[in-house]
Motif scaffolding. Structure first.
Motif, PDB file in Angstrom:
ATOM      1  N   THR A 218       6.868   1.754   0.046  1.00 15.28           N
ATOM      2  CA  THR A 218       5.421   1.982   0.069  1.00 15.28           C
ATOM      3  C   THR A 218       4.666   0.718  -0.313  1.00 15.28           C
ATOM      4  OG1 THR A 218       5.714   4.327  -0.455  1.00 15.28           O
ATOM      5  CG2 THR A 218       3.560   3.361  -0.908  1.00 15.28           C
ATOM      6  N   LEU A 219       5.117   0.024  -1.347  1.00 18.53           N
ATOM      7  CA  LEU A 219       4.462  -1.224  -1.743  1.00 18.53           C
ATOM      8  C   LEU A 219       4.473  -2.240  -0.609  1.00 18.53           C
ATOM      9  CD1 LEU A 219       5.810  -1.644  -5.402  1.00 18.53           C
ATOM     10  CD2 LEU A 219       3.481  -1.042  -4.695  1.00 18.53           C
ATOM     11  N   ILE A 220       5.618  -2.363   0.064  1.00 20.89           N
ATOM     12  CA  ILE A 220       5.725  -3.327   1.160  1.00 20.89           C
ATOM     13  C   ILE A 220       4.819  -2.931   2.320  1.00 20.89           C
ATOM     14  CG2 ILE A 220       7.283  -4.328   2.877  1.00 20.89           C
ATOM     15  CD1 ILE A 220       9.560  -3.929   0.857  1.00 20.89           C
ATOM     16  N   SER A 221       4.889  -1.666   2.729  1.00 22.65           N
ATOM     17  CA  SER A 221       4.112  -1.237   3.891  1.00 22.65           C
ATOM     18  C   SER A 221       2.616  -1.231   3.616  1.00 22.65           C
ATOM     19  CB  SER A 221       4.579   0.158   4.346  1.00 22.65           C
ATOM     20  OG  SER A 221       4.430   1.105   3.316  1.00 22.65           O
ATOM     21  N   ILE A 222       2.200  -0.910   2.389  1.00 24.53           N
ATOM     22  CA  ILE A 222       0.778  -0.921   2.063  1.00 24.53           C
ATOM     23  C   ILE A 222       0.245  -2.358   2.067  1.00 24.53           C
ATOM     24  CG2 ILE A 222      -0.871  -0.598   0.183  1.00 24.53           C
ATOM     25  CD1 ILE A 222      -0.364   1.937   1.667  1.00 24.53           C
ATOM     26  N   ALA A 223       0.988  -3.274   1.467  1.00 25.12           N
ATOM     27  CA  ALA A 223       0.548  -4.674   1.430  1.00 25.12           C
ATOM     28  C   ALA A 223       0.408  -5.242   2.843  1.00 25.12           C
ATOM     29  CB  ALA A 223       1.537  -5.508   0.611  1.00 25.12           C
ATOM     30  N   LEU A 224       1.417  -5.007   3.672  1.00 25.27           N
ATOM     31  CA  LEU A 224       1.370  -5.525   5.041  1.00 25.27           C
ATOM     32  C   LEU A 224       0.375  -4.736   5.896  1.00 25.27           C
ATOM     33  CD1 LEU A 224       5.201  -6.026   5.615  1.00 25.27           C
ATOM     34  CD2 LEU A 224       3.505  -7.804   5.169  1.00 25.27           C
ATOM     35  N   GLY A 225       0.351  -3.412   5.734  1.00 25.03           N
ATOM     36  CA  GLY A 225      -0.551  -2.587   6.536  1.00 25.03           C
ATOM     37  C   GLY A 225      -2.007  -2.884   6.267  1.00 25.03           C
ATOM     38  N   ALA A 226      -2.347  -3.215   5.022  1.00 27.95           N
ATOM     39  CA  ALA A 226      -3.733  -3.562   4.705  1.00 27.95           C
ATOM     40  C   ALA A 226      -4.153  -4.824   5.450  1.00 27.95           C
ATOM     41  CB  ALA A 226      -3.888  -3.755   3.195  1.00 27.95           C
ATOM     42  N   ILE A 227      -3.255  -5.803   5.500  1.00 30.25           N
ATOM     43  CA  ILE A 227      -3.563  -7.043   6.234  1.00 30.25           C
ATOM     44  C   ILE A 227      -3.737  -6.754   7.717  1.00 30.25           C
ATOM     45  CG2 ILE A 227      -2.674  -9.319   6.880  1.00 30.25           C
ATOM     46  CD1 ILE A 227      -1.188  -9.387   4.213  1.00 30.25           C
ATOM     47  N   VAL A 228      -2.800  -5.973   8.282  1.00 26.60           N
ATOM     48  CA  VAL A 228      -2.856  -5.671   9.716  1.00 26.60           C
ATOM     49  C   VAL A 228      -4.117  -4.881  10.039  1.00 26.60           C
ATOM     50  CG1 VAL A 228      -1.729  -4.439  11.598  1.00 26.60           C
ATOM     51  CG2 VAL A 228      -0.355  -5.741   9.969  1.00 26.60           C
ATOM     52  N   ALA A 229      -4.428  -3.856   9.255  1.00 26.26           N
ATOM     53  CA  ALA A 229      -5.614  -3.033   9.521  1.00 26.26           C
ATOM     54  C   ALA A 229      -6.886  -3.868   9.419  1.00 26.26           C
ATOM     55  CB  ALA A 229      -5.660  -1.854   8.547  1.00 26.26           C
ATOM     56  N   PHE A 230      -6.936  -4.764   8.433  1.00 28.22           N
ATOM     57  CA  PHE A 230      -8.106  -5.631   8.294  1.00 28.22           C
ATOM     58  C   PHE A 230      -8.278  -6.518   9.519  1.00 28.22           C
ATOM     59  CE2 PHE A 230      -9.564  -9.930   7.130  1.00 28.22           C
ATOM     60  CZ  PHE A 230     -10.887  -9.628   6.811  1.00 28.22           C
ATOM     61  N   LEU A 231      -7.194  -7.107   9.996  1.00 30.46           N
ATOM     62  CA  LEU A 231      -7.278  -7.980  11.170  1.00 30.46           C
ATOM     63  C   LEU A 231      -7.668  -7.193  12.419  1.00 30.46           C
ATOM     64  CD1 LEU A 231      -4.140 -10.220  10.541  1.00 30.46           C
ATOM     65  CD2 LEU A 231      -6.533 -10.887  10.307  1.00 30.46           C
ATOM     66  N   LEU A 232      -7.083  -6.009  12.587  1.00 24.92           N
ATOM     67  CA  LEU A 232      -7.373  -5.213  13.787  1.00 24.92           C
ATOM     68  C   LEU A 232      -8.779  -4.620  13.773  1.00 24.92           C
ATOM     69  CD1 LEU A 232      -4.012  -3.265  14.312  1.00 24.92           C
ATOM     70  CD2 LEU A 232      -4.789  -5.358  15.434  1.00 24.92           C
ATOM     71  N   SER A 233      -9.395  -4.550  12.605  1.00 22.58           N
ATOM     72  CA  SER A 233     -10.751  -4.001  12.521  1.00 22.58           C
ATOM     73  C   SER A 233     -11.816  -5.026  12.858  1.00 22.58           C
ATOM     74  CB  SER A 233     -11.008  -3.445  11.115  1.00 22.58           C
ATOM     75  OG  SER A 233     -11.053  -4.499  10.155  1.00 22.58           O
ATOM     76  N   ARG A 234     -11.429  -6.304  13.033  1.00 20.75           N
ATOM     77  CA  ARG A 234     -12.399  -7.332  13.391  1.00 20.75           C
ATOM     78  C   ARG A 234     -12.957  -7.065  14.781  1.00 20.75           C
ATOM     79  NH1 ARG A 234     -13.965  -8.294   8.863  1.00 20.75           N
ATOM     80  NH2 ARG A 234     -12.897  -6.288   8.648  1.00 20.75           N
ATOM     81  N   ARG A 235     -14.100  -7.618  15.076  1.00 20.33           N
ATOM     82  CA  ARG A 235     -14.761  -7.432  16.369  1.00 20.33           C
ATOM     83  C   ARG A 235     -15.011  -8.794  17.009  1.00 20.33           C
ATOM     84  NH1 ARG A 235     -16.752  -3.919  12.602  1.00 20.33           N
ATOM     85  NH2 ARG A 235     -16.776  -1.699  13.152  1.00 20.33           N
ATOM     86  N   PRO A 236     -13.987  -9.401  17.592  1.00 20.97           N
ATOM     87  CA  PRO A 236     -14.167 -10.723  18.199  1.00 20.97           C
ATOM     88  C   PRO A 236     -15.119 -10.659  19.382  1.00 20.97           C
ATOM     89  CG  PRO A 236     -12.023  -9.820  18.784  1.00 20.97           C
ATOM     90  CD  PRO A 236     -12.609  -8.899  17.754  1.00 20.97           C
TER      91      PRO A 236
END
Length: 556
Positions: free
Chosen positions: A358-376
């Motif tokens: 859970t610690l690993i997936s939350i740390a990585l998932g937060a980064i991925v979700a943040f990047l995917l939420s951008r609006r280029p």
């Protein structure tokens, strides 16, 4: 000149910063997913002379292969169709109608999705076995049993995905049509259904993906007559050690997965566009018009979701001398007969590995979700984000068995030798949980009004400060749901863990599978009791996650 140079440099610096941030999750995906899967598949294309397509061609030409593919598609189509038909009334009831206990019912409906597949398989076996309440129907090891279990798992996917959009639809258009004399059916068919269609298609694509890649529940319920591509990969690798057959089947499965992800991604884009065009959220108090949806939902919840679990609890209390807690008392023994460890140590192993995963997936998932939420603004940027989104969803559909066996091939020898390390299991579980974490966080981050971020940037806030002061506080509740999904998924993961768990450090799902595979009423009773414990723990985790999670409906 300097000002113009600054304006050009700052966006470029942000792009470089985002690219640098993406290196961490992309590196994790490359090392712990792409490398193991590609290595396993590549071994299927070689023989003692080098590269060869002979073995793969033989597998693809075998009648057994296409029988398994046909069974996989049959189960997936039936499971998807029934899940959608039964899920639509519940989506309306739970996200459009106000009534006491609605939030609790939402949490209960969400629990089956994250229950361990082994537990669900044991529960349905208890219900349909000869000694069970429905034993007289002769449905044990049948297509009906498998499809019922698949609907059990995926019912909540339809309810949440469709209900989240339904809750946001402005009712005024339908009310206007009703005032002009349109019937309820006409309003549904001409107004409501077109608005919901993107969400229904997205849910159907996800459910089809989950059904087509089902493993544990089919392994327990299917017997020798029914299987999926996933269970066949397990059979070819563990029983026959035929990597070429496993490679060919993995390729077939990957084709199905990519097709489902493309459909899901397309429909998700349409769904989010529909959500942006929706009016204010509107709900109404329970009325006579909602009675059919309430009756259908009650039948599904009590008959399909609750009945197998209730039967599991009742049968776990049956002992040789009547009803009692003997099977639960047996869990406390130091070691079960023939095993090097007992059930409670296995539960401790499950909790420890799930916590790390859970610690690993939350740390990585937060980064991925943040990047995917951008609006280029650029088309190239949007294309890159769409490709990254699809890449991080791949572990949802690729065989966990393939991942686990790939770990044994790639991560137990130099250059990355983790042979004997307890990290193998949580790393594999993190790979499986990562897509669910991203899907839990992404809707919350995308719902943040971009004008807040733009205003902060105009006032000179750095990207890091914007994340800390705007994104993180507004998305905080989404983290509770993401943690719940990650922990519950890791706790019940069986496909990859069955390969990687050491004999002296099994997780609880692995221990349950070992117990039901051994003869004797005592072993079965202990397995039933352990399944109840694991189910209650998973339900408690998801209950807390739903309570902490966002009050507004989320899109999966």
């Amino acid at each position: 000149m300097d000002g113009g140079s600054h304006r050009l440099t700052r966006p470029s610096g942000r792009v470089l910063g985002w690219a640098a941030l993406a290196i961490v999750p992309l590196g994790f995906l490359a090392v712990f997913f792409v490398w193991p899967v590609v290595s396993l598949v590549a071994r299927g294309f070689t023989d003692e002379t080098g590269f060869s397509l002979v073995g793969v061609a033989e597998v693809l030409a075998a009648p057994r292969t296409w029988r398994i593919v046909g069974q996989t598609l049959t189960q997936a189509v039936l499971g998807t169709a029934i899940s959608v038909l039964l899920g639509l009334p519940a989506a309306h009831l739970l996200y459009r109608v106000r009534f006491p206990g609605r939030r609790l019912l939402r949490a209960l409906v969400a629990v089956p999705f994250v229950l361990p597949t082994v537990v669900v398989g044991v529960a349905f076996r208890s219900l349909l076995a000869e000694q069970g309440p429905l034993g007289g129907l002769g449905l044990e090891e049948s297509l009906t049993a498998i499809v019922a279990a698949l609907v059990f798992f995926n019912y909540s996917v339809v309810v949440r995905t469709v209900g989240a959009l339904w809750a946001q639809l402005d009712p005024r258009t339908g009310e206007a049509a009703r005032s002009l004399g349109a019937s309820r059916w006409r309003v549904w068919w001409t107004i409501t259904w077109p608005a919901l269609a993107p969400a229904v298609a997205s849910a159907a694509a996800l459910v089809f993906l989950f059904c087509a890649s089902a493993f544990g529940v089919v392994l327990v319920l299917g017997g020798n007559g029914w299987g999926t591509v996933e269970t066949e990969i397990w059979y070819q690798t563990t029983q026959l050690l035929d990597l070429r057959a496993a490679a060919a089947l993995s390729i077939l499965q990957l084709v199905i997965v990519v097709a489902c992800l493309l459909v899901a991604n397309h429909t998700r884009t349409r769904r989010e566009r529909a959500l942006k065009l929706a009016g204010r959220p509107a709900e109404h108090a329970f009325g006579p018009a909602d009675l059919p949806a309430a009756v259908i939902t009650a039948i599904v919840v009590l008959g399909l979701l609750a009945a197998p679990l209730a039967t599991l609890v009742v049968r776990s209390l049956q002992t040789g001398s009547g009803y009692g807690f003997g099977n639960y008392l047996a869990l406390a023994t130091d070691a079960e007969a023939g095993f090097s460890t007992g059930v409670w140590p296995a539960l401790g192993n499950s909790l420890a590995t799930a916590s790390v995963a859970t610690l690993i997936s939350i740390a990585l998932g937060a980064i991925v979700a943040f990047l995917l939420s951008r609006r280029p603004a650029s088309a190239a940027g949007r294309t890159a984000l769409a490709a990254a989104d699809a890449a991080f969803m791949l572990p949802l559909g690729v065989s966990a068995v393939t991942v686990g066996f790939g770990f044994l091939i790639t991560l137990t020898a130099p250059p990355l030798d983790l042979l004997g390390s307890w990290l193998l299991v949580p790393l594999a579980q993190a790979v499986v949980a990562l897509p669910l974490v991203v899907r839990s966080l992404l809707p919350t981050l995308r719902a943040i009004d971009p004008r807040l971020q733009q205003a902060a940037a105009t006032l000179g806030a750095t990207p890091a400060r914007i994340v800390a002061t705007i994104d993180a506080p507004l998305a905080w509740r989404g983290f509770g749901l993401a943690v719940g999904f990650a922990f519950a998924t890791s706790l019940g993961e069986f496909g990859a863990t069955s390969f990687l768990a050491r004999p002296d450090r099994p997780t609880l799902p692995v221990m349950i599978f070992r117990l039901i595979g051994r003869p004797g009423a005592e072993n079965l009773g202990t397995a039933l009791a352990a399944s109840v414990v694991l189910a209650l723990l998973t339900a408690a985790v998801m209950g807390v996650a739903e309570w902490i999670g966002p009050r507004r409906a989320q899109l999966w």
